[in-house]
Write a protein that holds these residues in place. Structure first.
Motif, PDB file in Angstrom:
ATOM      1  N   THR A 259       0.845  -1.192   0.000  1.00 35.23           N
ATOM      2  CA  THR A 259       0.000   0.000   0.000  1.00 35.23           C
ATOM      3  C   THR A 259       0.883   1.245   0.000  1.00 35.23           C
ATOM      4  OG1 THR A 259      -0.088   0.093   2.410  1.00 35.23           O
ATOM      5  CG2 THR A 259      -1.887  -1.065   1.303  1.00 35.23           C
ATOM      6  N   SER A 260       0.291   2.352  -0.385  1.00 36.66           N
ATOM      7  CA  SER A 260       0.995   3.635  -0.278  1.00 36.66           C
ATOM      8  C   SER A 260       0.040   4.680   0.263  1.00 36.66           C
ATOM      9  CB  SER A 260       1.573   4.051  -1.631  1.00 36.66           C
ATOM     10  OG  SER A 260       2.170   5.305  -1.543  1.00 36.66           O
ATOM     11  N   CYS A 261      -0.929   5.126  -0.580  1.00 34.28           N
ATOM     12  CA  CYS A 261      -1.787   6.234  -0.167  1.00 34.28           C
ATOM     13  C   CYS A 261      -2.837   5.827   0.867  1.00 34.28           C
ATOM     14  CB  CYS A 261      -2.481   6.831  -1.390  1.00 34.28           C
ATOM     15  SG  CYS A 261      -3.769   5.774  -2.102  1.00 34.28           S
ATOM     16  N   ARG A 262      -3.324   4.607   0.757  1.00 34.69           N
ATOM     17  CA  ARG A 262      -4.437   4.106   1.582  1.00 34.69           C
ATOM     18  C   ARG A 262      -5.678   4.996   1.477  1.00 34.69           C
ATOM     19  NH1 ARG A 262      -3.688   0.298   6.074  1.00 34.69           N
ATOM     20  NH2 ARG A 262      -1.810  -0.880   5.580  1.00 34.69           N
ATOM     21  N   GLU A 263      -5.793   5.719   0.364  1.00 38.25           N
ATOM     22  CA  GLU A 263      -6.954   6.591   0.123  1.00 38.25           C
ATOM     23  C   GLU A 263      -7.660   6.241  -1.173  1.00 38.25           C
ATOM     24  OE1 GLU A 263      -5.256  10.496   0.001  1.00 38.25           O
ATOM     25  OE2 GLU A 263      -5.508  10.782   2.150  1.00 38.25           O
ATOM     26  N   GLY A 264      -7.228   5.162  -1.852  1.00 36.86           N
ATOM     27  CA  GLY A 264      -7.855   4.798  -3.110  1.00 36.86           C
ATOM     28  C   GLY A 264      -7.445   5.660  -4.274  1.00 36.86           C
ATOM     29  N   VAL A 265      -6.221   6.208  -4.221  1.00 40.40           N
ATOM     30  CA  VAL A 265      -5.781   7.127  -5.268  1.00 40.40           C
ATOM     31  C   VAL A 265      -4.630   6.580  -6.109  1.00 40.40           C
ATOM     32  CG1 VAL A 265      -4.682   9.366  -5.652  1.00 40.40           C
ATOM     33  CG2 VAL A 265      -6.542   9.176  -4.029  1.00 40.40           C
ATOM     34  N   CYS A 266      -3.699   5.846  -5.483  1.00 43.36           N
ATOM     35  CA  CYS A 266      -2.436   5.560  -6.175  1.00 43.36           C
ATOM     36  C   CYS A 266      -2.438   4.253  -6.966  1.00 43.36           C
ATOM     37  CB  CYS A 266      -1.293   5.547  -5.173  1.00 43.36           C
ATOM     38  SG  CYS A 266      -1.304   4.117  -4.060  1.00 43.36           S
ATOM     39  N   GLY A 267      -3.269   3.303  -6.612  1.00 48.61           N
ATOM     40  CA  GLY A 267      -3.321   2.031  -7.344  1.00 48.61           C
ATOM     41  C   GLY A 267      -2.347   0.984  -6.833  1.00 48.61           C
ATOM     42  N   THR A 268      -1.581   1.283  -5.790  1.00 48.33           N
ATOM     43  CA  THR A 268      -0.585   0.331  -5.303  1.00 48.33           C
ATOM     44  C   THR A 268      -1.216  -0.988  -4.846  1.00 48.33           C
ATOM     45  OG1 THR A 268       0.808   2.151  -4.579  1.00 48.33           O
ATOM     46  CG2 THR A 268       1.280   0.009  -3.611  1.00 48.33           C
ATOM     47  N   CYS A 269      -2.397  -0.919  -4.250  1.00 47.68           N
ATOM     48  CA  CYS A 269      -3.013  -2.121  -3.683  1.00 47.68           C
ATOM     49  C   CYS A 269      -3.962  -2.807  -4.667  1.00 47.68           C
ATOM     50  CB  CYS A 269      -3.775  -1.757  -2.409  1.00 47.68           C
ATOM     51  SG  CYS A 269      -5.144  -0.640  -2.740  1.00 47.68           S
ATOM     52  N   GLU A 270      -3.912  -2.425  -5.938  1.00 51.35           N
ATOM     53  CA  GLU A 270      -4.821  -3.006  -6.938  1.00 51.35           C
ATOM     54  C   GLU A 270      -4.609  -4.524  -7.007  1.00 51.35           C
ATOM     55  OE1 GLU A 270      -4.412  -1.345 -10.832  1.00 51.35           O
ATOM     56  OE2 GLU A 270      -6.319  -2.202 -11.514  1.00 51.35           O
ATOM     57  N   LEU A 298      -7.778  -2.603  -2.599  1.00 54.97           N
ATOM     58  CA  LEU A 298      -8.116  -3.233  -1.326  1.00 54.97           C
ATOM     59  C   LEU A 298      -8.045  -2.278  -0.134  1.00 54.97           C
ATOM     60  CD1 LEU A 298      -6.363  -6.714  -1.631  1.00 54.97           C
ATOM     61  CD2 LEU A 298      -8.591  -5.980  -2.470  1.00 54.97           C
ATOM     62  N   CYS A 299      -7.501  -1.060  -0.328  1.00 48.09           N
ATOM     63  CA  CYS A 299      -7.397  -0.156   0.820  1.00 48.09           C
ATOM     64  C   CYS A 299      -8.723   0.513   1.157  1.00 48.09           C
ATOM     65  CB  CYS A 299      -6.315   0.884   0.593  1.00 48.09           C
ATOM     66  SG  CYS A 299      -6.627   1.998  -0.792  1.00 48.09           S
ATOM     67  N   VAL A 300      -9.588   0.702   0.146  1.00 46.75           N
ATOM     68  CA  VAL A 300     -10.848   1.418   0.418  1.00 46.75           C
ATOM     69  C   VAL A 300     -12.096   0.656  -0.056  1.00 46.75           C
ATOM     70  CG1 VAL A 300      -9.872   3.747   0.438  1.00 46.75           C
ATOM     71  CG2 VAL A 300     -10.616   2.747  -1.719  1.00 46.75           C
TER      72      VAL A 300
HETATM   73 FE1  FES Z   1      -3.217   3.631  -2.842  1.00 46.34          FE
HETATM   74 FE2  FES Z   1      -4.783   1.531  -2.215  1.00 46.34          FE
HETATM   75  S1  FES Z   1      -2.877   2.084  -1.352  1.00 46.34           S
HETATM   76  S2  FES Z   1      -5.013   2.911  -3.880  1.00 46.34           S
END
Ligand code: FES
Length: 312
Positions: A259-270, A298-300
């Motif tokens: 994860t990175s942003c944990r806000e549903g913005v960056c796509g890291t947790c896709e 998966l973060c949001v």
């Molecule tokens: Fe950035 Fe989920 S951690 S979209």
């Protein structure tokens, strides 16, 4: 999995903006990427930060990013500016692309501030193709606008630079966008006020693709119910309570999701969805991608069915 890369060079570009060139310490080529792609820097202070690649994809040995030192840095950009020097090594993951350059009969690129980084890579590609394109680059002042010289060379009279301090405020986007023909695609990356202004001024028939720095607000809400997540690889079943995210529930069970942003913005947790009905609450996927239910953040995001099977 992240790969350890070495900082080859850092270069001051503009007020509070530094460029970082990364290479494999062994001299090996780096994975190919396309405009819109970003990489995740795993910083020694435990933070993971996403930065768009802004160099030349034809340079297969260098990944180039540019980092704005945020005035309210949460520890990422400040660390990059203060501690990352030539010779430093750090884990880097990617590239990942959630902001691809779409095919279109005509393109308008809009960049605000450090949002120029993915847009620069797009301009480089469009400059070598046959499609008509133009670019609007906005910032508070030219002294803080990176890559002005590079863009001038690439775009020539296709480039319009709007520095707020020269015009007494932000650009008139309604006037700028009103002449766009149907089928034009606008790619925009910048601060939230710019993105909202572009959304408001977008003419009918013109498609907009955006990349945000931060979530524009709280993730979309919906029924808060628990459900089960099944990791297809191991068969592990994890109960996700109504009050927790899928990432947190999986973490509790010892399954780490990047994860990175944990806000549903960056796509890291896709993550790929194999079955179940995702309840998408992110700001990365567009409506078509959400409807196809192929992947989810998966973060949001959550689940409308009792069970979600993920490619984990
Ligand atoms: Fe950035 Fe989920 S951690 S979209």
């Amino acid at each position: 999995m992240p790969t350890t890369l070495r900082v080859h060079r850092t270069t001051w570009l503009a007020d509070r903006v530094t460029q970082v060139e990364l290479r494999d310490p062994t001299g090996a080529p780096l994975p190919a990427w396309e405009p819109g792609a970003h990489v995740s820097l795993h910083l020694p202070n435990g933070l993971v930060r996403e930065y768009s690649l802004c160099g030349d994809p034809a340079d297969t040995h260098t990944w180039t990013i540019a980092v704005l030192r945020e005035s309210a840095s949460r520890g990422g950009s400040a660390w990059v500016h203060e501690r990352l020097t030539a010779g430093s090594e750090l884990p880097v993951e990617g590239p990942r692309n959630t902001f691809e350059l779409l095919d279109a009969p005509e393109h308008l690129l809009i960049a605000g501030g450090i949002g120029v980084t993915p847009i620069l890579a797009m301009a480089r590609q469009l400059a070598t193709g046959p499609s008509p394109w133009s670019m609007l680059y906005c910032g508070r002042s030219r002294t803080g606008m990176a890559f002005l010289d590079v863009l001038s060379g690439l775009a020539d009279d296709r480039l319009e630079v709007h520095a707020d301090d020269e015009h007494g405020g932000p650009p008139d986007l309604a006037a700028k966008l009103s002449g766009l023909g149907p089928g034009t695609v606008v790619h925009c990356c910048g601060p939230e006020p710019l993105i909202r202004a572009v959304e408001a001024a977008l003419p009918h028939g013109v498609q907009l693709r955006v990349e945000r720095f931060r979530a524009p607000g709280p993730a979309a809400s919906g029924p808060a119910a628990g459900f089960d997540v099944v990791c297809a690889g191991s068969g592990t079943r994890v109960a996700v309570a109504a009050s927790e995210s899928i990432v947190d529930a999986l973490g509790r069970a010892g399954i780490a999701v990047p994860t990175s942003c944990r806000e549903g913005v960056c796509g890291t947790c896709e993550t790929k969805v194999l079955s179940g009905e995702p309840d998408h609450r992110d700001f990365v996927l567009d409506d078509d991608e959400k409807a196809s239910a192929g992947t989810m953040m998966l973060c949001v995001s959550r689940c409308r069915s009792a069970e979600l099977v993920l490619d984990l």
